[in-house]
Write a protein that holds these residues in place. Structure first.
Motif, mmCIF file in Angstrom:
data_model
loop_
_atom_site.group_PDB
_atom_site.id
_atom_site.type_symbol
_atom_site.label_atom_id
_atom_site.label_comp_id
_atom_site.label_asym_id
_atom_site.label_seq_id
_atom_site.Cartn_x
_atom_site.Cartn_y
_atom_site.Cartn_z
ATOM 1 N N ILE A 132 33.106 -34.612 -22.960
ATOM 2 C CA ILE A 132 34.098 -33.891 -23.756
ATOM 3 C C ILE A 132 34.853 -34.806 -24.698
ATOM 4 O O ILE A 132 35.534 -34.364 -25.631
ATOM 5 C CB ILE A 132 35.103 -33.171 -22.826
ATOM 6 N N THR A 134 32.557 -26.918 -22.271
ATOM 7 C CA THR A 134 32.743 -27.993 -21.289
ATOM 8 C C THR A 134 34.027 -27.808 -20.500
ATOM 9 O O THR A 134 34.057 -28.010 -19.270
ATOM 10 C CB THR A 134 32.765 -29.359 -22.013
ATOM 11 N N THR A 192 30.986 -26.988 -27.918
ATOM 12 C CA THR A 192 30.822 -27.924 -26.802
ATOM 13 C C THR A 192 32.122 -28.131 -26.059
ATOM 14 O O THR A 192 32.154 -28.143 -24.814
ATOM 15 C CB THR A 192 30.293 -29.272 -27.317
ATOM 16 N N ALA A 193 33.221 -28.299 -26.784
ATOM 17 C CA ALA A 193 34.508 -28.543 -26.133
ATOM 18 C C ALA A 193 34.932 -27.349 -25.295
ATOM 19 O O ALA A 193 35.356 -27.501 -24.128
ATOM 20 C CB ALA A 193 35.563 -28.865 -27.194
#
Length: 644
Positions: free
Chosen positions: A326, A186, A182-183
């Motif tokens: 984030i 993003t 995800t980080a």
């Protein structure tokens, strides 16, 4: 590796990985560092546990990546709606964008359900495999291991630590993979939307994360103290409200002090809870301020001519959406080190038990022996045994022969080694020198199940499980009939008592048999062993809880039942050895005198004569001449009776 383990159980709620989903940040527990320093865990050994489920783990990882990537489509769909569909009145684009939003939400949630189902399944199966392995391995440990290790610690390893290991898959591993994916995704999306606002985020995010983490660690410290006091409260409840605890409080008059101590602990919990709630409120306030400040800074930058550079409203909304998302994965990644150490410490504690050397190992090539063909000759050949942590032998160079059909009484003062010898015959321990045989076969060459079918034990410490009388008896012989159950109870002089109970054999014995008196528990244990019909019977002070009359009745029943079997009895009164063929007197773990009871009693100044004078038990029960030997060709009965 040392068998005495001293780690303490985890406080409730301390499972690894709990911060990976946006919870309070984790610090590395010093106990985890110490555990890994003593017993490091190779990563290959952990990976081997998941090897049978490698396909499921790979699918879970792919689902996590797919969920993170698909969810990033949402901000871009919002941008298309705000910048194009609405200003241009493009209904078709608007419908497709809205449908895409719903599809993204549906797909991510469905993937999340599948991920949870698969990861939980893998975690449960690995946990199941480990529980069985640890439980089975501990079943093979010697009695000495359990006398040296706290029972609560064994239970904690088997439940808390093994259960916590499930979090390695369902929480720690999945949260790390999800947070990383995800980080990264993003950040890429943010840069694609606006590299200028991305640079601004790099300036604003670090202090915001630092401030949030600082406040959260303060609450974590308070929570740790709160959990410690809660553990103290649970201990006080367990000790103060158990059967034994209530009995102790009433006999010592400590009820008032128990209540006062409980009140102090409860009051401390109230104070800690108030501080925890306040710290939690400060944490929430800090996060809310940060969540409001970061978008405000972005809006400010987007509105200034020097930094806006023609930015659209859709881009701004999409960027703030990504930027808000984030924060949590970055906070989760800060906890990776603590989560990893905590997870490895759990594996270390469990592996520590799996790596314990078994003091009484099962033979690799067992000797086949049918319990029905056993005659019952018992030999101890130069036997020595020393308990762990002791510098002297409990028994040293003991040699005895109990012929099938003979009986031997072991007598001596407390600590002379009588129970140790009985434990060696039942193979609760293995001698460090010499050997113990039955019909010439070393006990170490017999399967544990075969030996248990040959040797039955009734000890002075009776243990009845919290079940019915019937269930306790059936532990010895699951296929026993109703008649056989009553026959065993009758032989143990307890059938009349059971018959008077409203539920009869289905009467619950209570926790550790507290429903019955000590003598009644002892007789039920005798009945359970007799029901097994062993060729060798070990009675380690089995009549210690019986009164004289009941003891005489039980001894009379045993005289009939010992025919055809080898019975080893350790009794606390010399009156119980009257029918023994021979007596061996033990002192400091060595035999100092052997002979027939009547001969030894008549020997002036002998060790047995001195014991007879000191013990008032046999004063009213004279020691008769030894009974004649059994008829030739008949399976003998050997009785080893030990007394103080």
């Amino acid at each position: 590796m040392a068998e005495t383990l001293t780690t303490t159980p985890r406080a409730a709620g301390g499972r690894p990985g709990s911060a990976g989903r946006g919870g309070a940040p984790q610090r590395i527990d010093p106990r985890d560092r110490a555990q890994l320093a003593v017993a490091p865990v190779p990563l290959s050994r952990v990976a081997a546990l998941f090897h049978p489920y490698r396909a499921q783990v790979a699918v879970v990882t792919l689902i996590i990546v797919a969920t993170s990537v698909v969810s990033l489509a949402q901000p871009f769909l919002v941008k298309a709606v705000v910048d194009r569909a609405l200003p241009r009145q493009d209904v078709r684009l608007l419908v497709w964008a809205v449908a895409g939003m719903l599809a993204v939400a549906a797909v991510t949630q469905l993937l999340g359900v599948v991920q949870t189902w698969m990861s939980a399944g893998v975690g449960q199966r690995v946990m199941h495999d480990l529980r069985i392995r640890v439980f089975g391995h501990l079943q093979g440990q010697s009695l000495g291991f359990f006398t040296r290790t706290r029972g609560g610690e064994v239970q904690s390893r088997l439940t808390n630590d093994v259960n916590g290991m499930q979090g390695v898959v369902t929480t720690t591993a999945t949260s790390i993979a999800s947070n990383v994916t995800t980080a990264v995704a993003t950040i890429v999306a943010m840069v694609a939307l606006s590299w200028r606002l991305s640079l601004l985020s790099l300036v604003v995010l670090p202090p915001a994360i630092w401030l949030t983490r600082r406040v959260a660690l303060l609450r974590r410290e308070i929570t740790a103290r709160q959990q410690a006091r809660l553990a103290d409260l649970n201990v006080q409840i367990e000790e103060g409200l158990s059967v034994s605890g209530i009995r102790l409080a009433k006999t010592l008059g400590t009820s008032r002090r128990n209540v006062e101590r409980f009140a102090v602990t409860s009051g401390e919990l109230v104070d800690l809870e108030m501080r925890s709630q306040l710290a939690g409120r400060w944490r929430m306030a800090t996060m809310q301020i940060i969540f409001a400040a970061i978008p405000a800074a972005i809006y400010l930058a987007a509105g200034l001519p020097a930094t806006s550079k023609g930015m659209t409203i859709g881009t701004l909304i999409a960027f703030t959406t990504l930027q808000a998302g984030i924060f949590r994965p970055l906070m989760g990644l800060l906890n990776v080190g603590a989560q990893w150490v905590s997870s490895m410490a759990l594996f270390s504690r469990v592996f520590e038990y799996l790596d314990l050397r078994t003091d009484v190992p099962a033979p690799t090539d067992p000797v086949p022996l049918d319990p029905r063909d056993v005659r019952g000759e018992v030999r101890l050949e130069g036997v020595s045994y020393r308990y762990a942590g002791s510098s002297v032998d409990a028994v040293h160079d003991v040699s005895l022969v109990v012929p099938a059909g003979g009986s031997l009484a072991l007598v001596g003062h407390t600590g002379s080694g009588k129970s140790t010898l009985a434990g060696l015959v039942a193979r609760l321990h293995d001698p460090r020198a010499g050997r113990v045989t039955i019909d010439g076969v070393d006990l170490r060459d017999l399967e544990p199940e075969t030996l248990a079918a040959i040797v039955g034990v009734v000890s002075q410490e009776t243990y009845l499980v919290h079940a019915s009388i019937r269930d306790n008896l059936l532990l010895a012989r699951p296929d026993a009939t109703e008649g056989q159950l009553w026959q065993a109870l009758g032989a143990a002089q307890v059938a009349d008592l059971v018959a008077t109970l409203p539920d009869g054999l289905d009467t619950m014995v209570g926790s550790r048999g507290y429903r019955f008196s000590g003598g009644e528990q002892q007789r039920l244990a005798v009945a359970r062993t007799l029901l097994r019909d062993p060729r060798v019977l070990v009675l380690d002070e089995a009549t210690s809880a019986l009164d004289n009359e009941t003891e005489r009745a039980l001894q009379g029943a045993l005289e009939e039942l010992v025919r055809g079997r080898t019975t080893i009895t350790i009794a606390h009164r010399l009156s119980t050895i009257a029918s023994a063929d021979e007596v061996a007197v033990l002192d400091d773990g060595q035999i100092v005198e052997v002979g027939r009871p009547a001969e030894l009693a008549a020997r002036s100044g002998g060790a047995f004569a001195a014991l007879s004078t000191a013990d008032p038990g046999p004063s009213s029960v004279p020691i008769p001449a030894p009974s004649p030997a059994p008829a030739s060709g008949r399976c003998g009965h050997s009785v080893v009776t030990s007394s103080i």
